[in-house]
Write an enzyme that holds these catalytic residues in place. Sequence first.
Site, short mmCIF file in Angstrom:
data_model
loop_
_atom_site.label_atom_id
_atom_site.label_comp_id
_atom_site.label_asym_id
_atom_site.label_seq_id
_atom_site.Cartn_x
_atom_site.Cartn_y
_atom_site.Cartn_z
N LEU A 1 0.80 -1.23 0.00
CA LEU A 1 0.00 0.00 0.00
C LEU A 1 0.84 1.28 0.00
CD1 LEU A 1 -2.86 -1.10 2.42
CD2 LEU A 1 -2.81 -1.20 -0.08
N CYS B 1 12.91 -5.56 -4.38
CA CYS B 1 12.39 -4.34 -3.75
C CYS B 1 11.87 -4.65 -2.35
CB CYS B 1 11.25 -3.77 -4.58
SG CYS B 1 11.83 -2.82 -5.97
#
Length: 237
Positions: A47, A163
């Site tokens: 998010l 990531c």
Amino acid sequence: MMGRRERVRALIVGLGGLGCPASLALAKAGVGHLTLVDPDRVEPTNLHRQPWFQNSDVGALKVEAAAARLQRSFPRVRLEIVARSVGPENVDALLREHSVAIDGTDGIEAKFALSDAAIRTAIPLAYGGVVQMVGQAMLISREGPCLRCLFEGPPPAEAVPSCAGAGVLGSLAGVTGALQALLGLSAIEGRALPGRLFVLNGMTMNQRVVAIHKRADCECAQLAGKTDRPMEARWIA
Ligand SMILES: [Zn+2]
């Protein structure tokens, strides 16, 4: 009458930290068709760096949630979703249906599959990656250089920090994804900048443009001039 950008069909592979901002930038630029490709569902950890998703989307397919947001913000854009991963069995066919592709994946195998397919199909591909505080992007057009010129070949998986594992600054991914969108547009509008790796350090704000040369033994050097499509005219009416 349809503008030129309305006729562009853009393929966005991976709806993560790079693909979300790239899709926004392309929609803002007036691109008429976006195909979103990602097999994953929205997770709470997505998010903070993937702007299309909010709490209520957790558990939903990323492509469905992103398409819904894009359609609401850009009612004129035509959206297509593919809830699958990209691999050798489908990557060429996917690229051939589009004028330009954005690599928003975070898996090294998918990145090389996309790069190889961009050379084979002559569809321009904007590569991008963000690790820790460095973002980088490069346009791969059919003349090369390609990802194999840059990295020689896929490194062992454990050598590549992802990531998620290495941590990433959402805004740096946002800048990198937007840069990929610009590189993709430059390719289909005749302003292509191949052979240049754009590197941005999010900590020092240093920017570098690194010249990347074709490796003589690379497949892209051998394929140059042998692909089945003309170099210009990536427009699909
Ligand atoms: Zn190459």
